[in-house]
Design a protein around this motif. Structure first.
Motif, PDB file in Angstrom:
ATOM      1  N   PRO A 151       0.814  -1.223   0.000  1.00 18.62           N
ATOM      2  CA  PRO A 151       0.000   0.000   0.000  1.00 18.62           C
ATOM      3  C   PRO A 151       0.849   1.274   0.000  1.00 18.62           C
ATOM      4  CG  PRO A 151      -0.699  -1.533   1.721  1.00 18.62           C
ATOM      5  CD  PRO A 151       0.584  -2.060   1.168  1.00 18.62           C
ATOM      6  N   ASN A 152       0.205   2.400  -0.205  1.00 15.69           N
ATOM      7  CA  ASN A 152       0.903   3.691  -0.163  1.00 15.69           C
ATOM      8  C   ASN A 152       1.654   3.830   1.164  1.00 15.69           C
ATOM      9  OD1 ASN A 152      -1.915   4.723  -1.800  1.00 15.69           O
ATOM     10  ND2 ASN A 152       0.081   5.187  -2.638  1.00 15.69           N
ATOM     11  N   GLY A 153       2.875   4.326   1.062  1.00 16.30           N
ATOM     12  CA  GLY A 153       3.671   4.562   2.271  1.00 16.30           C
ATOM     13  C   GLY A 153       4.318   3.311   2.841  1.00 16.30           C
ATOM     14  N   ALA A 154       4.223   2.189   2.122  1.00 14.93           N
ATOM     15  CA  ALA A 154       4.770   0.916   2.623  1.00 14.93           C
ATOM     16  C   ALA A 154       6.298   0.947   2.729  1.00 14.93           C
ATOM     17  CB  ALA A 154       4.335  -0.236   1.726  1.00 14.93           C
ATOM     18  N   GLY A 155       6.929   1.816   1.932  1.00 17.64           N
ATOM     19  CA  GLY A 155       8.392   1.901   1.978  1.00 17.64           C
ATOM     20  C   GLY A 155       9.070   1.432   0.704  1.00 17.64           C
ATOM     21  N   LYS A 156       8.283   1.251  -0.358  1.00 18.22           N
ATOM     22  CA  LYS A 156       8.819   0.702  -1.608  1.00 18.22           C
ATOM     23  C   LYS A 156       9.854   1.639  -2.239  1.00 18.22           C
ATOM     24  CE  LYS A 156       4.643   0.601  -3.372  1.00 18.22           C
ATOM     25  NZ  LYS A 156       3.865   1.235  -2.286  1.00 18.22           N
ATOM     26  N   THR A 157       9.473   2.911  -2.390  1.00 18.40           N
ATOM     27  CA  THR A 157      10.398   3.870  -3.002  1.00 18.40           C
ATOM     28  C   THR A 157      11.636   4.052  -2.119  1.00 18.40           C
ATOM     29  OG1 THR A 157       8.610   5.010  -4.152  1.00 18.40           O
ATOM     30  CG2 THR A 157      10.639   6.259  -3.824  1.00 18.40           C
ATOM     31  N   THR A 158      11.432   4.037  -0.816  1.00 20.23           N
ATOM     32  CA  THR A 158      12.580   4.174   0.097  1.00 20.23           C
ATOM     33  C   THR A 158      13.542   3.003  -0.072  1.00 20.23           C
ATOM     34  OG1 THR A 158      11.156   5.346   1.655  1.00 20.23           O
ATOM     35  CG2 THR A 158      13.240   4.511   2.514  1.00 20.23           C
ATOM     36  N   LEU A 159      13.004   1.803  -0.285  1.00 17.51           N
ATOM     37  CA  LEU A 159      13.882   0.654  -0.521  1.00 17.51           C
ATOM     38  C   LEU A 159      14.641   0.834  -1.832  1.00 17.51           C
ATOM     39  CD1 LEU A 159      14.846  -2.066   0.577  1.00 17.51           C
ATOM     40  CD2 LEU A 159      12.930  -3.176  -0.577  1.00 17.51           C
ATOM     41  N   PHE A 160      13.968   1.346  -2.868  1.00 17.49           N
ATOM     42  CA  PHE A 160      14.662   1.679  -4.128  1.00 17.49           C
ATOM     43  C   PHE A 160      15.783   2.684  -3.856  1.00 17.49           C
ATOM     44  CE2 PHE A 160      12.023   0.847  -8.224  1.00 17.49           C
ATOM     45  CZ  PHE A 160      11.875  -0.468  -7.865  1.00 17.49           C
ATOM     46  N   ASN A 161      15.473   3.686  -3.055  1.00 19.55           N
ATOM     47  CA  ASN A 161      16.473   4.710  -2.739  1.00 19.55           C
ATOM     48  C   ASN A 161      17.651   4.129  -1.964  1.00 19.55           C
ATOM     49  OD1 ASN A 161      14.958   6.633  -4.024  1.00 19.55           O
ATOM     50  ND2 ASN A 161      14.020   7.436  -2.165  1.00 19.55           N
ATOM     51  N   ALA A 162      17.372   3.111  -1.169  1.00 22.76           N
ATOM     52  CA  ALA A 162      18.455   2.439  -0.432  1.00 22.76           C
ATOM     53  C   ALA A 162      19.331   1.650  -1.412  1.00 22.76           C
ATOM     54  CB  ALA A 162      17.878   1.505   0.634  1.00 22.76           C
ATOM     55  N   ILE A 163      18.697   0.956  -2.344  1.00 25.19           N
ATOM     56  CA  ILE A 163      19.449   0.139  -3.309  1.00 25.19           C
ATOM     57  C   ILE A 163      20.313   1.029  -4.199  1.00 25.19           C
ATOM     58  CG2 ILE A 163      19.233  -1.422  -5.310  1.00 25.19           C
ATOM     59  CD1 ILE A 163      16.495  -2.339  -3.983  1.00 25.19           C
ATOM     60  N   THR A 164      19.758   2.169  -4.620  1.00 21.07           N
ATOM     61  CA  THR A 164      20.514   3.057  -5.515  1.00 21.07           C
ATOM     62  C   THR A 164      21.368   4.048  -4.716  1.00 21.07           C
ATOM     63  OG1 THR A 164      18.499   4.383  -5.733  1.00 21.07           O
ATOM     64  CG2 THR A 164      18.980   2.858  -7.505  1.00 21.07           C
ATOM     65  N   ARG A 165      21.435   3.840  -3.409  1.00 19.94           N
ATOM     66  CA  ARG A 165      22.311   4.578  -2.491  1.00 19.94           C
ATOM     67  C   ARG A 165      21.980   6.054  -2.386  1.00 19.94           C
ATOM     68  NH1 ARG A 165      22.235   2.984   0.327  1.00 19.94           N
ATOM     69  NH2 ARG A 165      24.004   3.787   1.463  1.00 19.94           N
ATOM     70  N   ILE A 166      20.722   6.380  -2.559  1.00 22.69           N
ATOM     71  CA  ILE A 166      20.287   7.772  -2.423  1.00 22.69           C
ATOM     72  C   ILE A 166      20.002   8.088  -0.953  1.00 22.69           C
ATOM     73  CG2 ILE A 166      18.407   9.384  -3.016  1.00 22.69           C
ATOM     74  CD1 ILE A 166      18.300   8.024  -5.759  1.00 22.69           C
ATOM     75  N   VAL A 167      19.536   7.099  -0.196  1.00 20.96           N
ATOM     76  CA  VAL A 167      19.347   7.307   1.251  1.00 20.96           C
ATOM     77  C   VAL A 167      20.298   6.399   2.033  1.00 20.96           C
ATOM     78  CG1 VAL A 167      16.920   8.002   1.136  1.00 20.96           C
ATOM     79  CG2 VAL A 167      17.471   5.592   1.493  1.00 20.96           C
ATOM     80  N   ASP A 168      20.607   6.842   3.235  1.00 22.22           N
ATOM     81  CA  ASP A 168      21.458   6.033   4.113  1.00 22.22           C
ATOM     82  C   ASP A 168      20.647   4.917   4.743  1.00 22.22           C
ATOM     83  OD1 ASP A 168      23.770   7.420   3.667  1.00 22.22           O
ATOM     84  OD2 ASP A 168      23.358   8.907   5.227  1.00 22.22           O
ATOM     85  N   VAL A 169      21.318   3.813   4.940  1.00 20.21           N
ATOM     86  CA  VAL A 169      20.688   2.638   5.533  1.00 20.21           C
ATOM     87  C   VAL A 169      21.171   2.514   6.981  1.00 20.21           C
ATOM     88  CG1 VAL A 169      20.732   0.106   5.410  1.00 20.21           C
ATOM     89  CG2 VAL A 169      20.428   1.444   3.328  1.00 20.21           C
ATOM     90  N   ASP A 170      20.243   2.301   7.914  1.00 21.59           N
ATOM     91  CA  ASP A 170      20.630   2.166   9.337  1.00 21.59           C
ATOM     92  C   ASP A 170      21.341   0.847   9.571  1.00 21.59           C
ATOM     93  OD1 ASP A 170      19.161   4.427   9.505  1.00 21.59           O
ATOM     94  OD2 ASP A 170      17.519   3.600  10.693  1.00 21.59           O
ATOM     95  N   SER A 171      20.768  -0.217   9.012  1.00 22.31           N
ATOM     96  CA  SER A 171      21.377  -1.540   9.191  1.00 22.31           C
ATOM     97  C   SER A 171      20.931  -2.461   8.076  1.00 22.31           C
ATOM     98  CB  SER A 171      20.990  -2.118  10.553  1.00 22.31           C
ATOM     99  OG  SER A 171      19.584  -2.164  10.650  1.00 22.31           O
ATOM    100  N   GLY A 172      21.670  -3.568   7.938  1.00 28.32           N
ATOM    101  CA  GLY A 172      21.354  -4.545   6.900  1.00 28.32           C
ATOM    102  C   GLY A 172      22.458  -4.624   5.868  1.00 28.32           C
ATOM    103  N   GLU A 173      22.188  -5.399   4.846  1.00 32.36           N
ATOM    104  CA  GLU A 173      23.202  -5.699   3.836  1.00 32.36           C
ATOM    105  C   GLU A 173      22.543  -5.693   2.458  1.00 32.36           C
ATOM    106  OE1 GLU A 173      25.204  -9.729   3.510  1.00 32.36           O
ATOM    107  OE2 GLU A 173      25.940  -9.008   5.446  1.00 32.36           O
TER     108      GLU A 173
END
Ligand SMILES: Nc1ncnc2c1ncn2[C@@H]1O[C@H](COP(=O)(O)OP(=O)(O)OP(=O)(O)O)[C@@H](O)[C@H]1O
Ligand SMILES: [Mg+2]
Length: 254
Positions: free
Chosen positions: A35-57
């Protein structure tokens, strides 16, 4: 091919992506829905390194890409389109595509396949034309972006992404704003890209499109992983149905 493990991204107190897992197989069309706001675009931004990731690989073809910069990500073959088109309105189709290619010239002058700027331009024009041809817009190369209808702009964005020679294409809502005919056309385009050996990760709210063309679907809600399965299983999955209950997108009967 792409493996996101236990990814968490937060903005201040808001946890947009919460211990999320996503595994994309090479050669597949993989849909990421929720659904809207689920975090999909943010995950894309994490993969393309546009946003910082707190934890994970995050690994791509077994390379840890979390330490990489956005332009390095492109060099590995990960290319994306944006939920809101990011094209220059005062440039032509040709120039928009060529602009995306200039990183090859600027980024790596000495080892570049393009030895001089004029040679670069000639080659870039050819790449731009061939890429536009895949989407049937090669006859409009000199049209200005600002004067073109939305359906064409979506194709320009795809042509620009394809010109960069992606191994993995991340598409954020490619069907949004398209009419029924254009959506059908998008089916064929995405299947054609797949047949060219390009792996596709697709964020999309149009469930008909998702169910028609995806090999696998991952569902997320409130930043968290809900399910990963084949489209027909996903539409029957109780946890997924719960996520979509009361939502304008009905996952069932599609
Ligand atoms: N830069 C940011 N700063 C603060 N909060 C953000 C930022 N980007 C996203 N968020 C928040 O993170 C959450 C996830 O947003 P995101 O855009 O990733 O969702 P989405 O699944 O892509 O939604 P949609 O389907 O509507 O595009 C939302 O609550 C959003 O408001
Ligand atoms: Mg989004």
């Amino acid at each position: 091919m792409l493996n996101c493990k236990d990814i968490t991204v937060s903005f201040g107190g808001l946890v947009a992506v919460n211990n999320m897992n996503l595994l994309v197989e090479k050669g597949s069309i993989h849909a990421l829905i929720g659904p809207n706001g689920a975090g999909k675009t943010t995950l894309f931004n994490a993969i393309t390194r546009i946003v910082d990731v707190d934890s994970g690989e995050i690994t791509f073809e077994n390379i840890n890409i979390l330490s990489k910069k956005p332009f390095e990500i492109i060099n590995y073959g990960i290319v994306r389109t944006f939920q809101n088109l990011k094209l220059s309105p005062y440039q032509t189709i040709k120039d928009n595509i060529i602009t995306a290619l200039t990183y090859k010239y600027k980024g790596n002058v000495f080892s570049s396949v393009f030895r001089s700027y004029s040679r670069f331009l000639k080659e870039a024009e050819e790449i731009a034309f061939n890429s536009a041809k895949i989407f049937g817009i090669q006859n409009r190369m000199n049209s200005y972006i600002g004067a073109l209808p939305y359906g064409i702009l979506k194709k320009v964005e795809l042509a620009r992404a394809l010109a960069v020679n992606p191994k993995l294409l991340l598409l954020d809502e490619p069907a949004a704003g398209l009419n029924t005919d254009e959506k059908k056309e998008l089916d064929d385009i995405l299947l054609k890209l797949k047949s060219m050996g390009i792996t596709i990760l697709l964020v999309e709210h149009d469930m008909n499109l998702v169910m028609r063309i995806s090999d696998l679907v991952t569902v997320m809600d409130f930043g968290k992983f809900i399910a990963r399965d084949k489209p027909e299983q996903i539409s029957k999955n109780e946890d997924v149905i719960k996520v979509y209950l009361g939502n304008s997108y009905d996952i069932r009967n599609k």
